[in-house]
Design a protein around this motif. Structure first.
Motif: not given
Length: 439
Positions: A224-227, A232-234, A239-240, A377-379
Motif C-alpha cells: 500500500l505504501e508503494e501505491k 505522490a510521485s505522479r 515524499a519518501e 480524476e487521478m484515481t
C-alpha cells in the motif's frame, strides 16, 4: 457598605442575571432549531441514490447519526457564548485585576508577571469549560466514536493546556511588549513578528507538536505504501515514506492528511482508516489529500492566516482602545498596556473569529470540492470513492444533510450529500471521449 461597594455589587448582580437569562434563552432556541425546527429531509431527487443514507445505513445507524450530530452541534453552539461569558466574568468580578496584582506581587520581571497572569486566566477557563468538555467526551463515548480511556483523555487535555499556555505566554509577552513601547502601532509590530513564527509553527507541527499526542511510525503495509508513494510521485510530492498514526486507542473515526512544509512534509494515515477501508478506497482518500498539496491549499491557508491576523490585530487594537476607555475603570484596567486588559483582547479576537468563521468555511468547502475532483480524476474509480465516503459517514455518524445553520458555522467540508452526489454524477473524461461521435 460603601457606596462604591454597593455599586460594584449591583454591576456584578446585573451582569450575572442578564447573562444567565440570555444564555438559557439562547440554548433553548438553538436546541429547538437543531432537534425540531431545522428541515433536513433528503430532497426527492437524491432518494435511492448513493447519497441517500438509507441505501448504506441501517435504521439504527440513521437514528444514531441524527442524535449524535445534533448533540455535538448543540455543544459547539453552547461553547461559543460560554467562552465570551468567561472573559466577561473575569472582568466584571474583578478577577483580572486580582490576577494582575498577584503576578506583580510575585515578581518584578514583566515576562514572569505575564506568565503567572496567563496561567491563572487559563486555569479559570479550564475549570469553567471542563464540564462541557467532559460532556463532549462522554457523548463521543456513548455513541462509540471515542474509544479513549478517561486517563488518556485527561492526559491529552493537560498536554493541550500546557502547550497552549506556552504559546499564549510568548504571544501575550510580545503583544504587551509592543503595547508599552509602540502604543499606536503595536498591532503592526506584533503582526510582523508573528509571520516568521507562523511559518515556523507550520514547519515543526508534524515533527514536534503532533507526536505529543500520538505515536507515528512508518506504514507497515509496504504494498500500500508503494501505491501511495507512486501516486505522490505522479503528483510531484517529495515524499519518501508514508506514516501511520495509532488513533484506534482514541477513536473509531477515519482520517488521513498531508501536512507540513519543506523537509517536514508528511503523508499520514490513521490506523482506523487502514483497518476499515479497502486499498482502492484508501487511495482515493490519499489522492484527495494530495490534491490539497498540488493545488497549494496548504500555502493558501498559511497566507490567509497571516493576512487575517493582520486585519484581526488592527481591528482588535481599535476595539481594545475603545473598550478600555469606556469600561476600563469599572473593570480595574488602567490602560491597554495593562495585562488586566487581556480578557478584553481575547474576547475581541474570539468575536472576530466567530464572525469570519462562515467565510473561512465557505472557502474551505470550495477547496475540499476541488480536491474531490482532483482525486476522482487521478484515481478514476468513482465506486471506490463513493464507498470511502459512505464508510466515513457510518464510522463518524455524520449527518448526510445537516441543518443549514450547522453547515454555515461548522462545515469546512461539503456535506456528504454534496460530496457523494458529485462522485456519483462524475463521468471520467476518457468515457466521455469514448461516447463522443467520431467524425
Amino acid at each position: 457598605m460603601r457606596r462604591e461597594d454597593k455599586g460594584d455589587s449591583y454591576v456584578k448582580k446585573r451582569f450575572s442575571i442578564w447573562f444567565g437569562v440570555l444564555f438559557v434563552i439562547y440554548t433553548l432556541l438553538i436546541g429547538w432549531y437543531l432537534f425540531f425546527g431545522a428541515n433536513t429531509e433528503l430532497p426527492n431527487v437524491y432518494k435511492g441514490t448513493s447519497a441517500d443514507p438509507a441505501t448504506f445505513m441501517n435504521a439504527r445507524q440513521l437514528e444514531l447519526s441524527h442524535e449524535f450530530s445534533r448533540i455535538k452541534s448543540l455543544i459547539y453552539f453552547v461553547s461559543i457564548p460560554l467562552e465570551w461569558g468567561i472573559y466577561l466574568f473575569v472582568l466584571y468580578f474583578g478577577l483580572s485585576r486580582v490576577f494582575r496584582n498577584w503576578s506583580k506581587g510575585i515578581s518584578r520581571f514583566s515576562f514572569v508577571q505575564i506568565a503567572i497572569y496567563v496561567i491563572l486566566l487559563m486555569c479559570i477557563n479550564l475549570i469553567l469549560t471542563f464540564p462541557l468538555d467532559y460532556i463532549n467526551y462522554q457523548v463521543s463515548q456513548a455513541y462509540e466514536i471515542s474509544t479513549q480511556s478517561f486517563s488518556s483523555w485527561m492526559k491529552d487535555l493537560f498536554i493541550s493546556f500546557w502547550v497552549s499556555n506556552l504559546f499564549m505566554i510568548l504571544t501575550v509577552f510580545v503583544i504587551y511588549f509592543f503595547m508599552n513601547r509602540k502604543p499606536k502601532k503595536w498591532w503592526l509590530y506584533a503582526w510582523l513578528l508573528s509571520v516568521p513564527f507562523t511559518v515556523f509553527m507550520m514547519f515543526i507541527q508534524p515533527v514536534v507538536i503532533d507526536p505529543l499526542y500520538n505515536d507515528f511510525y512508518r506504514l507497515e503495509d509496504k504494498q500500500l505504501e508503494e501505491k501511495i508513494l507512486s501516486m505522490a510521485s505522479r503528483a510531484d510530492i517529495p515524499a519518501e515514506r508514508v506514516f501511520e498514526v495509532d488513533m484506534s486507542e482514541k477513536t473509531n473515526a477515519l482520517n488521513a492528511y498531508v501536512t507540513g512544509i519543506g523537509s517536514n512534509l508528511r503523508i499520514v494515515l490513521w490506523d482506523t482508516t487502514l483497518n476499515t477501508l479497502e486499498d482502492d478506497e484508501i487511495l482515493f482518500v490519499m489522492a484527495h489529500e494530495m490534491g490539497h498539496f498540488v493545488m497549494h491549499h496548504l500555502y493558501f491557508n498559511l497566507f490567509a492566516s497571516i493576512f487575517l491576523s493582520l486585519i484581526g490585530l488592527y481591528i482588535g487594537a481599535k476595539l481594545l482602545k475603545w473598550a478600555v476607555a469606556r469600561y476600563g475603570e469599572k473593570w480595574g484596567v488602567s490602560g491597554i498596556n495593562d495585562i488586566a486588559s487581556l480578557p478584553v483582547l481575547l474576547l475581541i479576537f474570539s468575536l472576530l473569529s466567530f464572525l469570519v468563521g462562515p467565510i473561512e468555511n465557505a472557502v474551505s468547502r470550495s477547496a475540499e470540492n476541488d480536491s474531490d475532483v482532483y482525486a476522482i480524476e487521478m484515481t478514476e474509480d468513482p465506486e471506490a470513492a463513493i464507498g470511502a465516503f459512505q464508510e466515513l459517514t457510518i464510522n463518524g455518524l455524520s449527518e448526510v444533510n445537516p441543518p443549514g445553520l450547522v453547515k454555515f458555522f461548522r462545515y469546512g467540508h461539503p456535506t456528504m450529500l454534496e460530496r457523494i452526489h458529485l462522485l456519483e454524477s462524475y463521468m471520467p473524461k476518457e468515457k466521455e471521449k469514448m461516447k463522443a461521435p467520431s467524425n
